[in-house]
Enzyme design. Structure first.
Site, PDB file in Angstrom:
ATOM      1  N   GLU A 168       3.707 -26.722   1.901  1.00 26.42           N
ATOM      2  CA  GLU A 168       4.339 -25.700   2.740  1.00 26.42           C
ATOM      3  C   GLU A 168       3.377 -25.077   3.749  1.00 26.42           C
ATOM      4  O   GLU A 168       3.813 -24.408   4.678  1.00 26.42           O
ATOM      5  CB  GLU A 168       4.892 -24.562   1.874  1.00 26.42           C
ATOM      6  CG  GLU A 168       5.985 -24.973   0.919  1.00 26.42           C
ATOM      7  CD  GLU A 168       5.442 -25.347  -0.449  1.00 26.42           C
ATOM      8  OE1 GLU A 168       4.592 -24.633  -0.991  1.00 26.42           O
ATOM      9  OE2 GLU A 168       5.871 -26.388  -0.974  1.00 26.42           O
ATOM     10  N   ASP A 224       9.952 -23.564  -7.638  1.00 18.93           N
ATOM     11  CA  ASP A 224       9.735 -22.815  -8.881  1.00 18.93           C
ATOM     12  C   ASP A 224      10.699 -21.647  -9.049  1.00 18.93           C
ATOM     13  O   ASP A 224      10.324 -20.479  -8.931  1.00 18.93           O
ATOM     14  CB  ASP A 224       8.295 -22.309  -8.928  1.00 18.93           C
ATOM     15  CG  ASP A 224       7.284 -23.448  -8.932  1.00 18.93           C
ATOM     16  OD1 ASP A 224       7.708 -24.610  -9.070  1.00 18.93           O
ATOM     17  OD2 ASP A 224       6.086 -23.178  -8.793  1.00 18.93           O
ATOM     18  N   ASP A 282       4.299 -32.548  -4.065  1.00 26.03           N
ATOM     19  CA  ASP A 282       4.430 -31.122  -4.344  1.00 26.03           C
ATOM     20  C   ASP A 282       3.725 -30.308  -3.250  1.00 26.03           C
ATOM     21  O   ASP A 282       2.900 -30.824  -2.508  1.00 26.03           O
ATOM     22  CB  ASP A 282       3.805 -30.832  -5.707  1.00 26.03           C
ATOM     23  CG  ASP A 282       4.389 -29.609  -6.376  1.00 26.03           C
ATOM     24  OD1 ASP A 282       5.162 -28.879  -5.721  1.00 26.03           O
ATOM     25  OD2 ASP A 282       4.088 -29.396  -7.562  1.00 26.03           O
TER      26      ASP A 282
END
Length: 311
Positions: free
Chosen positions: A18, A77, A15
């Site tokens: 970025e 998300d 996860d």
């Protein structure tokens, strides 16, 4: 990660990834590492999974040039809304055009609207996003409120049938997954990839080809109505067996909640698993059969899946 994998974890969810703290100290200048980080992060997790489990696999969010070597990826998300669903598909089509073969999304969106942590998705959104998820390379329910189908009793029966169809499509997905690895052409692909000379296809971002043989048009509104474009060629309605000529629009198509528009290329062969299972461990793929979308195809109910899937 090696310790977790030895304990029995099947895969690692890589996860985030970025960004990095630009004032940190690294093995290279932060400006250079900023984009490289997610690639190195996913590479490390993929390689240790491959070493311990015998097969490399990630469940990754971030993306940069080269991350397609370490699948799979998902869209992060998204809002649990029709706009969130439409934006997810649009982003996934662009992701496929960028060289990523295996892409999916949280069903039915990740966060609530308007309350980020507390607003539940509507029943209609839950069903429609499930349908989209079934025709994706990988499928996961995930979000800020409960996502289990039994938490949505009014539509749980419809969802159950769609999940049966998902299991039935696994042999086709395996075949298409191998082609992705060999060619780089994504499982969820923009129409322009195959119909590049058709200018209409370059502007369509709400329907897609699912592998080589199927065209999918998710419904993304409460009314259950949408337009569908069939590119040139001959097509077969997945549900009814109706034969259609392409190169035209189907306008104002009204779609019942239990169905999503799916069309097969005429004379396509799609391998399916016609037996009910609770998980893939129960599948004997030698028992797979092929559905032929030729003149003999009279609809799903009269196909080898007719006794399995009630849609």
């Amino acid at each position: 990660l090696a310790r977790l994998l030895k304990m029995g974890a099947s895969a690692i969810k890589t996860d985030f990834g970025e960004e990095i703290a630009m004032d940190g100290e690294y093995m290279m200048p932060a400006e250079k590492l900023h984009n490289l980080y997610c690639l190195l992060y996913q590479k490390a997790a993929f390689e240790i999974t491959q070493e311990i489990a015998g097969e490399g696999f990630n469940w990754a969010r971030a993306g940069w040039a080269g991350c397609q070597r370490y699948p799979v990826h998902w869209g992060g998300d998204a809002a649990s809304s029709w706009d969130g669903m439409a934006g997810s598909l649009r982003g996934g089509l662009h992701f496929g055009l960028s060289g990523f073969g295996y892409w999916s999304h949280d069903v039915p969106g990740f966060h609530g609207v308007p309350d980020f942590m507390s607003t539940w998705p509507t029943d209609k959104l839950y069903v429609r996003w499930t349908q989209f998820g079934v025709f994706s390379s990988h499928l996961r329910y995930h979000g800020t409120t409960p996502r289990e189908p039994y938490e949505y009793p009014k539509i749980a029966g419809i969802v159950r049938e769609w999940l049966k169809l998902r299991y039935a499509l696994i042999p086709y997905l395996i075949e298409q997954g191998k082609k992705v690895a060999q060619t780089g052409c994504p499982v969820i692909r923009a129409l322009a990839l195959e119909y590049e000379r058709d200018p209409i296809c370059w502007h369509i971002d709400d329907q897609y080809l699912f592998g080589d043989s199927l065209l999918v048009a998710p419904v993304m509104n409460d009314d259950g109505v949408r337009d569908i474009y069939l590119p040139a060629g001959d097509w077969v309605d997945f549900w009814t067996g109706r034969k259609l000529k392409g190169g035209k629009w189907l306008r104002d198509l009204r779609v019942p909640l239990k169905r999503m528009p799916v069309y097969a290329k005429r004379d396509a062969k799609v391998k399916v698993y016609p037996h009910e299972v609770q998980c893939t461990d129960e599948m004997d793929l030698a028992k797979s059969v092929e559905i032929f979308f030729d003149d003999s195809y009279k609809g799903l109910a009269k196909s080898p899946l007719g006794a399995l899937v009630q849609l």
